[in-house]
Design a protein around this motif. Structure first.
Motif, PDB file in Angstrom:
ATOM      1  N   LEU A  39     -36.103  12.076  50.095  1.00 33.86           N
ATOM      2  CA  LEU A  39     -36.746  12.615  51.456  1.00 33.86           C
ATOM      3  C   LEU A  39     -37.663  13.441  50.784  1.00 33.86           C
ATOM      4  O   LEU A  39     -38.895  13.446  51.523  1.00 33.86           O
ATOM      5  CB  LEU A  39     -35.686  13.538  52.032  1.00 33.86           C
ATOM      6  CG  LEU A  39     -34.657  12.649  52.953  1.00 33.86           C
ATOM      7  CD1 LEU A  39     -33.558  13.603  53.503  1.00 33.86           C
ATOM      8  CD2 LEU A  39     -35.234  11.769  53.916  1.00 33.86           C
ATOM      9  N   ILE A  40     -37.675  14.238  49.904  1.00 32.92           N
ATOM     10  CA  ILE A  40     -38.819  15.285  49.358  1.00 32.92           C
ATOM     11  C   ILE A  40     -39.749  14.463  48.752  1.00 32.92           C
ATOM     12  O   ILE A  40     -40.900  14.554  48.806  1.00 32.92           O
ATOM     13  CB  ILE A  40     -37.979  16.279  48.426  1.00 32.92           C
ATOM     14  CG1 ILE A  40     -37.162  17.074  49.145  1.00 32.92           C
ATOM     15  CG2 ILE A  40     -39.141  16.898  47.643  1.00 32.92           C
ATOM     16  CD1 ILE A  40     -36.382  17.923  48.257  1.00 32.92           C
ATOM     17  N   THR A  41     -39.555  13.284  47.786  1.00 33.50           N
ATOM     18  CA  THR A  41     -40.472  12.636  47.320  1.00 33.50           C
ATOM     19  C   THR A  41     -41.280  11.823  48.312  1.00 33.50           C
ATOM     20  O   THR A  41     -42.739  11.737  48.506  1.00 33.50           O
ATOM     21  CB  THR A  41     -39.937  11.398  46.659  1.00 33.50           C
ATOM     22  OG1 THR A  41     -39.014  12.121  45.697  1.00 33.50           O
ATOM     23  CG2 THR A  41     -40.960  10.399  45.862  1.00 33.50           C
ATOM     24  N   LEU A  42     -40.964  11.449  49.393  1.00 38.81           N
ATOM     25  CA  LEU A  42     -41.714  10.897  50.476  1.00 38.81           C
ATOM     26  C   LEU A  42     -42.638  12.034  51.145  1.00 38.81           C
ATOM     27  O   LEU A  42     -43.759  11.824  51.284  1.00 38.81           O
ATOM     28  CB  LEU A  42     -40.816  10.466  51.725  1.00 38.81           C
ATOM     29  CG  LEU A  42     -40.173   9.011  51.446  1.00 38.81           C
ATOM     30  CD1 LEU A  42     -39.020   8.563  52.558  1.00 38.81           C
ATOM     31  CD2 LEU A  42     -40.736   7.828  51.171  1.00 38.81           C
ATOM     32  N   GLY A  43     -42.048  13.198  51.468  1.00 38.79           N
ATOM     33  CA  GLY A  43     -42.647  14.339  51.965  1.00 38.79           C
ATOM     34  C   GLY A  43     -43.863  14.404  50.836  1.00 38.79           C
ATOM     35  O   GLY A  43     -45.188  14.625  51.221  1.00 38.79           O
ATOM     36  N   LEU A  44     -43.819  14.453  49.719  1.00 41.85           N
ATOM     37  CA  LEU A  44     -44.635  14.811  48.596  1.00 41.85           C
ATOM     38  C   LEU A  44     -45.707  13.840  48.603  1.00 41.85           C
ATOM     39  O   LEU A  44     -47.034  13.935  48.329  1.00 41.85           O
ATOM     40  CB  LEU A  44     -44.139  15.182  47.264  1.00 41.85           C
ATOM     41  CG  LEU A  44     -43.327  16.329  47.112  1.00 41.85           C
ATOM     42  CD1 LEU A  44     -42.816  16.660  45.800  1.00 41.85           C
ATOM     43  CD2 LEU A  44     -44.355  17.708  47.495  1.00 41.85           C
ATOM     44  N   ALA A  45     -45.161  12.444  48.673  1.00 35.24           N
ATOM     45  CA  ALA A  45     -46.287  11.436  48.692  1.00 35.24           C
ATOM     46  C   ALA A  45     -47.342  11.378  49.683  1.00 35.24           C
ATOM     47  O   ALA A  45     -48.306  11.313  49.718  1.00 35.24           O
ATOM     48  CB  ALA A  45     -45.617  10.097  48.734  1.00 35.24           C
ATOM     49  N   VAL A  46     -46.846  11.905  51.181  1.00 35.03           N
ATOM     50  CA  VAL A  46     -47.699  12.078  52.057  1.00 35.03           C
ATOM     51  C   VAL A  46     -48.657  13.241  51.901  1.00 35.03           C
ATOM     52  O   VAL A  46     -49.866  13.332  52.079  1.00 35.03           O
ATOM     53  CB  VAL A  46     -47.021  12.226  53.230  1.00 35.03           C
ATOM     54  CG1 VAL A  46     -47.899  12.520  54.500  1.00 35.03           C
ATOM     55  CG2 VAL A  46     -46.349  10.968  53.744  1.00 35.03           C
ATOM     56  N   ALA A  47     -48.123  14.192  51.119  1.00 37.22           N
ATOM     57  CA  ALA A  47     -48.726  15.446  50.901  1.00 37.22           C
ATOM     58  C   ALA A  47     -49.798  15.454  50.241  1.00 37.22           C
ATOM     59  O   ALA A  47     -51.042  16.163  49.746  1.00 37.22           O
ATOM     60  CB  ALA A  47     -47.912  16.636  50.922  1.00 37.22           C
ATOM     61  N   THR A  48     -49.647  14.496  48.859  1.00 33.57           N
ATOM     62  CA  THR A  48     -50.439  14.637  47.755  1.00 33.57           C
ATOM     63  C   THR A  48     -51.255  13.013  47.927  1.00 33.57           C
ATOM     64  O   THR A  48     -51.624  12.501  46.709  1.00 33.57           O
ATOM     65  CB  THR A  48     -49.666  14.363  46.366  1.00 33.57           C
ATOM     66  OG1 THR A  48     -48.731  13.419  46.473  1.00 33.57           O
ATOM     67  CG2 THR A  48     -48.919  15.913  46.237  1.00 33.57           C
ATOM     68  N   ALA A  49     -51.398  12.425  48.865  1.00 34.17           N
ATOM     69  CA  ALA A  49     -52.148  11.341  48.986  1.00 34.17           C
ATOM     70  C   ALA A  49     -53.600  11.166  48.703  1.00 34.17           C
ATOM     71  O   ALA A  49     -54.232  10.432  48.180  1.00 34.17           O
ATOM     72  CB  ALA A  49     -52.131  10.402  50.347  1.00 34.17           C
ATOM     73  N   SER A  50     -54.187  12.575  48.866  1.00 35.64           N
ATOM     74  CA  SER A  50     -55.778  12.864  48.575  1.00 35.64           C
ATOM     75  C   SER A  50     -55.817  12.858  47.024  1.00 35.64           C
ATOM     76  O   SER A  50     -57.057  13.088  46.785  1.00 35.64           O
ATOM     77  CB  SER A  50     -56.164  13.804  49.444  1.00 35.64           C
ATOM     78  OG  SER A  50     -55.448  14.952  49.370  1.00 35.64           O
ATOM     79  N   LEU A  51     -54.737  13.355  46.268  1.00 36.97           N
ATOM     80  CA  LEU A  51     -54.922  13.833  44.856  1.00 36.97           C
ATOM     81  C   LEU A  51     -55.225  12.488  43.882  1.00 36.97           C
ATOM     82  O   LEU A  51     -54.623  11.381  44.474  1.00 36.97           O
ATOM     83  CB  LEU A  51     -53.695  14.463  44.370  1.00 36.97           C
ATOM     84  CG  LEU A  51     -53.353  16.135  45.030  1.00 36.97           C
ATOM     85  CD1 LEU A  51     -52.125  16.645  44.672  1.00 36.97           C
ATOM     86  CD2 LEU A  51     -54.464  16.913  45.379  1.00 36.97           C
TER      87      LEU A  51
END
Length: 320
Positions: A39-51
Motif C-alpha cells: 500500500l505504501i509503495t503504491l502511494g509512493l509510486a503515485v507521489a514520485t511519478a514526476s521524479l
C-alpha cells in the motif's frame, strides 16, 4: 520446560516455542508487513511519478528498509518482544535470562531476519530452529534471545478419591508433621491416577508409598487395611486438618476467647491459680469489714492482722 537461571540465581521454567507456532507467527507478521509495504509503495509510486529514476530507486530502497526491516524492529522493541503474530499465537521474545528484550536485541534479530527469512524465504530459519535444542534461529543465537510460550494450558486438577467409610476418623491421632511435601505430592498423584495403572504396578507403588509414610509417621496401618485405602485415609485426615485450621476462628473471638480469658484467672481447665483465692472460697468470717472513711492525711489502708491484704496493695478486692 527450559531451565533459565537469572542474575539472582533464580531458575525460571520457560517453555520454548517450537517451529510450527513460530512459523505461524512469522506468517502473520509477514502478511501484515507486506500488505502495508504494498500500500505504501503504491502511494509512493503515485507521489514520485514526476521524479527521475534515481530518486524513485532511493525512495524504494528507503521504503523497503523502513517497512520490512525497521517496522518489525520497532514493534518488538516497543512491545517488549510481542509482535502481532506472536501476540496472536501466545509467544514472546525474551532474553536468555528471562528478562524483556531491548533495542539492541531487536536490532540483531531484525538484521539477521533479512537473511534468514526474507532473502532465503525462511529456509535458513527453519533449519536452524529444527537443529537448535530450544528452537532458536540464528538471530536468536546472535542476539541472546529466546522465543517462549506465554499461554501454557493448565493441567486439569483431579480430585483425590475418598477413603472407605470405615476408615474415616481412624487416623485422627496420627502425627503427620514429619511427612514432607514431596511425599504428599507423590501420594496424591498416585491416588488420582490409580485407576489408570496396571493393577500389579499400582499395588507395588502403593506399598512403597505406604512404607515411606509409615517410616515418617512411626505408626503402621491397621491390620488388614490395603495400602491404597491406607494412603487415602491418611490423605483425607490431612485434608480435614487443613480445613479445620482454615475455618477455625481466631483465638480472641467467640466462646473460645471467653474460655481462654477465664483460664487466665482460673488456670487451665478451671483449676485455681496459686496465690489467688476464688471469691466463692473466701469464708464470710474472713472477709474484711467495710472500709471506713480515712482522714485526708492518714494512711490509705491498713491490713487487718488475720484478713487479706488491702485492695490497693494487691489490686484484687475481696468480696463483701
Amino acid at each position: 520446560m527450559s531451565g533459565l537461571v537469572t542474575g539472582d540465581a533464580v531458575v525460571l521454567g520457560l517453555q520454548p516455542a517450537r517451529l510450527p507456532s513460530r512459523a505461524l507467527a512469522v506468517l502473520i507478521d509477514l502478511v501484515v508487513v507486506w500488505a502495508a509495504y504494498l500500500l505504501i509503495t503504491l502511494g509512493l509510486a503515485v507521489a514520485t511519478a514526476s521524479l527521475d529514476g534515481a530518486a524513485v530507486a532511493a525512495v524504494s530502497v528507503a521504503s523497503f528498509l523502513l517497512i520490512l526491516v525497521g517496522a518489525p524492529i520497532a514493534v518488538e522493541t516497543l512491545s517488549h518482544g510481542r509482535s502481532l503474530g506472536k501476540l496472536a499465537c501466545g509467544l514472546r521474545v525474551v532474553r536468555d535470562d528471562g528478562g524483556p528484550i531491548r533495542f539492541r536485541h531487536a536490532l540483531v534479530r531484525g538484521a539477521m531476519g533479512v537473511v534468514e527469512i526474507l532473502m532465503t524465504f525462511g529456509v535458513v530459519a527453519c533449519v536452524a530452529s529444527l537443529v537448535s535444542e530450544r528452537g532458536r534461529r540464528l538471530g536468536d543465537v546472535f542476539a541472546g534471545t529466546l522465543v517462549v510460550r506465554e499461554r501454557i494450558p493448565t493441567a486439569r486438577v483431579l480430585a483425590v478419591p475418598p477413603p472407605p467409610p470405615w476408615l474415616v476418623g481412624r487416623f485422627a491421632g496420627l502425627d503427620l508433621s514429619a511427612v514432607p511435601e514431596t511425599l504428599w505430592l507423590e501420594i496424591r498423584q498416585y491416588l488420582t491416577r490409580a485407576r489408570e495403572l496396571d493393577p500389579a504396578v499400582g499395588r507395588r507403588l502403593a506399598e512403597r508409598l505406604a512404607d515411606e509414610l509409615v517410616a515418617r509417621t512411626g505408626a503402621p496401618p491397621p491390620p488388614g487395611v490395603p495400602a491404597e485405602a491406607y494412603l487415602a485415609g491418611v490423605v483425607a485426615e490431612r485434608q480435614a486438618r487443613d480445613a479445620r485450621r482454615a475455618f477455625t476462628p481466631p483465638s480472641g473471638l467467640g466462646a473460645a476467647g471467653a474460655v481462654r480469658g477465664a483460664g487466665a484467672v482460673g488456670g487451665a481447665f478451671g483449676a485455681p491459680v496459686a496465690g489467688v483465692v476464688p471469691p466463692a472460697a473466701v469464708p464470710p468470717a474472713a472477709a474484711s469489714p467495710a472500709p471506713s472513711a480515712a482522714p485526708p492525711d492518714g494512711p490509705a489502708s491498713v491490713a487487718s492482722p488475720g484478713g487479706p491484704p488491702p485492695a490497693s496493695a494487691t489490686g484484687f478486692a475481696p468480696p463483701a
